[in-house]
Design a protein around this motif. Structure first.
Motif, PDB file in Angstrom:
ATOM      1  N   UNK B  26       0.745  -1.102   0.094  1.00  0.00           N
ATOM      2  CA  UNK B  26       0.013  -0.043   0.032  1.00  0.00           C
ATOM      3  C   UNK B  26       0.921   1.242   0.054  1.00  0.00           C
ATOM      4  N   UNK B  29       2.274   1.628  -3.456  1.00  0.00           N
ATOM      5  CA  UNK B  29       1.128   1.825  -4.323  1.00  0.00           C
ATOM      6  C   UNK B  29       0.598   3.255  -4.209  1.00  0.00           C
ATOM      7  N   UNK B  31      -1.214   4.229  -1.663  1.00  0.00           N
ATOM      8  CA  UNK B  31      -2.575   4.297  -0.940  1.00  0.00           C
ATOM      9  C   UNK B  31      -2.402   4.759   0.378  1.00  0.00           C
ATOM     10  N   UNK B  57      -1.427   8.173  -5.586  1.00  0.00           N
ATOM     11  CA  UNK B  57      -1.490   6.901  -6.194  1.00  0.00           C
ATOM     12  C   UNK B  57      -1.815   6.921  -7.836  1.00  0.00           C
ATOM     13  N   UNK B  58      -2.679   7.946  -8.023  1.00  0.00           N
ATOM     14  CA  UNK B  58      -3.119   7.615  -9.427  1.00  0.00           C
ATOM     15  C   UNK B  58      -2.090   8.242 -10.443  1.00  0.00           C
ATOM     16  N   UNK B  60       1.158   7.232 -10.234  1.00  0.00           N
ATOM     17  CA  UNK B  60       2.356   6.338 -10.029  1.00  0.00           C
ATOM     18  C   UNK B  60       2.210   5.340 -11.330  1.00  0.00           C
ATOM     19  N   UNK B  61       3.343   4.888 -11.655  1.00  0.00           N
ATOM     20  CA  UNK B  61       3.498   3.957 -12.809  1.00  0.00           C
ATOM     21  C   UNK B  61       3.360   2.619 -12.157  1.00  0.00           C
ATOM     22  N   UNK B  62       2.472   2.406 -11.180  1.00  0.00           N
ATOM     23  CA  UNK B  62       2.279   0.931 -10.449  1.00  0.00           C
ATOM     24  C   UNK B  62       0.973   0.530 -10.512  1.00  0.00           C
ATOM     25  N   UNK B  64      -1.719  -2.244  -8.591  1.00  0.00           N
ATOM     26  CA  UNK B  64      -1.852  -3.145  -7.448  1.00  0.00           C
ATOM     27  C   UNK B  64      -2.956  -3.916  -7.713  1.00  0.00           C
TER      28      UNK B  64
END
Lengths: 256, 340
Positions: B26, B29, B31, B57-58, B60-62, B64
């Motif tokens: 988390x 990510x 969060x 979070x939104x 990030x190039x990740x 989850x």
């Protein structure tokens, strides 16, 4: 006992007017005018409540900030306040000498005793019903769905439009219906702030009260109508959300 | 806690419930926010407490994948997969086409229009995977993705995940409770205990040289900790808190560890006479069939030090092993190479 207390006045109203003559009486000008005005003002008031209430509901449900409990109490206040008190408050605020009234008067606008005042009075007393229900709907959307939206690179606006609002739609609709029903029954704040001008500010509840002295049949006709409409809304609210939810869960999207 | 994951690498996080595995995901990510420290992707700071940097979070190039999938119940499988593309400005028609393609790649072309509620657990997991992968993230975080599935779909999906995780230019972090998944999917495994990484290394390293009792238990090996004493005849013994065992002499001295594979221990009803230097006696504490099918049995023996041996079910039955049965446990010293 309590059931009798509920049922007797309703039965008395229904038996006073034979169903056949009900339709005929609906044609009376006084009745028609009041119905037209009520539909118009409650629709406007509901729109106003939804547009202004959504951000407040979002704030209360999704964010924490100092003074949040005070704000929540303030939102609930119109539910317990005597509507006449709300009317006096509105008059003092938006009247000619009022705080906002002076500003409006400078622009050549006078609110009291206009149809706009009716809308404002209705919105004032009806807002808590929408905000409370909408906020509860927002809280019911599990955070994991908003987390998922964020990790799918959806910004707050996109997540709001495509996750939070659609997932809480049943609550939003229920809240809007509740506040519409409350606006429809509004009496005290309206007569205090907007007066009782037939065709301009005389809504159905006001017409019921006034006609009681002059035209009992018109009064009863409007009363029966209000009872039927209000009861229908409440029945719909109990029946619809489950239907809506199961429909949305079950139905695959039609081909597009 | 500090670790790096390279492209094309899968770091598996293992640890007991509440150790902090999900928290790590988390934080990565975006969060949740850490109290201190930093998170970087290809050198770009995502979080830097001292510099006041915190990328939401939104941005990030990740991707989850949460344990419960969190598919949007009001959207069809296709719209769920298209969600991230639409959020990033891909036109509806293109997003739909790419979503269908992504669903095809996980073998779900025929459920595009179904709602999540109409899909099985395995199908939901595949949709969630397609939804995450369609954005082609540089980093993929997976939180126990197989734990909610039945055995059969678990095996199938594990094989699919293998190909996905080892894709090029993608770093993955995978949380699991399951040693089989850790060994099958991890390029490296990190054990988290009470919020700290206690050991990090290849699955093989953790298997051969576990450093903590938790890692040893997770990997299913015996771990002995003690002091190496070299006898006059040149033989080495490891003195543990309860008993001592003969070990190979590697020249190391002092406080050392020794790992012992339960399959290298033989159990006997009578004292065995043979080449094994270590012959210990004790009653059986517990018999536990090994999952999934129980063709082997783990036998905990109250020797000094206490050990777990693994024998076939056939052997356990023919020796009539039961709780309380006194047995001899024998194993060779040469296989036991002490380490720090």
């Amino acid at each position: 006992m309590l059931l009798c207390l509920f049922a007797l006045p309703l039965l008395a109203l229904l038996f006073r007017v034979p169903p056949a003559s009900l339709l005929q009486r609906l044609g009376q000008p006084v009745v028609l005018e009041a119905v037209r005005l009520s539909l118009l003002t409650t629709a406007a008031a509901t729109c106003l409540v939804v547009v202004l209430g959504l951000p407040v509901a979002y704030l209360v449900a999704m964010r924490s900030f100092p003074g949040k409990r005070m704000l929540e109490a303030l939102i609930d206040l119109p539910m317990v306040l005597p509507p006449t008190v709300a009317g006096v408050g509105l008059l003092l605020a938006f009247g000619r000498a009022g705080l906002a009234g002076r500003v409006l008067a400078a622009g050549g606008i006078s609110l009291p005793f206009t149809t706009a005042a009716v809308v404002l009075a209705q919105a004032f007393v009806a807002a808590p019903f929408f905000i409370t229900t909408a906020a509860a709907g927002f809280r019911e959307v599990e955070p994991r769905y908003l987390d998922a939206a964020a990790t799918l690179r959806a910004g707050p606006g996109f997540a709001l439009r495509h996750v939070l609002l659609p997932m809480s739609l049943p609550s939003l609709l229920a809240g809007a219906a509740m506040s519409w029903a409350r606006a429809l029954g509004e009496f005290g704040a309206t007569i205090t702030f907007a007066g009782n001008l037939p065709g301009r500010t005389q809504t159905m509840p006001l017409a019921v009260y006034i006609a009681l002295q002059t035209d009992l049949d018109a009064s009863v006709t409007l009363s029966v109508l209000l009872v039927l409409v209000s009861f229908s809304v409440l029945v719909l609210l109990r029946w619809a959300p489950g239907r809506l939810a199961s429909f949305r869960a079950r139905a695959p999207r039609p081909a597009s | 806690m500090s670790f790096e994951v390279a492209p094309a690498e899968t770091l598996v996080l293992v640890g007991e419930s509440g150790a902090g595995k999900t928290t790590v995901l988390r934080l990565l990510a975006g969060l949740d926010e850490p109290d201190a420290g930093s998170i970087r992707l290809w050198g770009e700071p995502y979080f830097e407490k001292n510099a006041g940097v915190s990328v939401p979070a939104w941005r990030r190039d990740i991707a989850y994948l949460s344990q419960d999938y969190a598919l949007f119940p009001h959207l069809s499988a296709g719209d769920n997969v298209a969600f991230g593309l639409r959020a990033n400005g891909v036109r509806a028609r293109d997003a739909r086409a790419r979503a269908v393609g992504a669903l095809e790649r996980v073998g779900l072309a025929d459920v595009t229009r179904h709602r999540p509620g109409q899909l099985s657990g395995g199908q939901q997991q595949r949709v969630a995977l397609a939804r995450a992968l369609v954005l082609e993230p540089s980093v993929l975080l997976l939180d126990e993705p197989l734990s909610a599935l039945d055995l059969r779909s678990r095996g199938e999906l594990r094989a699919e995940l293998r190909t996905v995780l080892h894709g090029p230019a993608r770093a993955s972090v995978y949380v699991t409770h399951n040693p089989v998944e850790a060994i099958a999917l991890g390029t490296r495994v990190a054990a988290i205990e009470a919020g700290h990484i206690t050991q990090i290394g290849t699955p093989d390293e953790l298997l051969r040289r576990p450093r903590t009792p938790y890692v040893a238990a997770f990997m299913g090996v015996n771990l002995l900790r003690g002091r190496l004493i070299r006898a006059a005849d040149g033989r080495a013994r490891l003195e543990t808190a309860a008993g001592s065992v003969a070990v190979a002499d590697t020249g190391e001295e002092g406080d050392l560890l020794v790992a012992l594979d339960p399959r290298d221990i033989t159990l006997h009803l009578d004292r065995p006479v043979g080449s094994a230097q270590n012959v210990l006696r004790g009653p059986i504490l517990e018999l536990r069939p090994e999952p999934p099918f129980g063709e082997r049995v783990r036998v905990a023996v109250q020797t000094e030090p206490p050990l777990v041996a693994e024998v076939t079910r056939y052997a356990a039955e023919s020796l009539r092993l039961q709780e309380g049965t006194p047995v001899w446990a024998a194993f060779k010293a040469t296989g036991l190479r002490p380490y720090r």
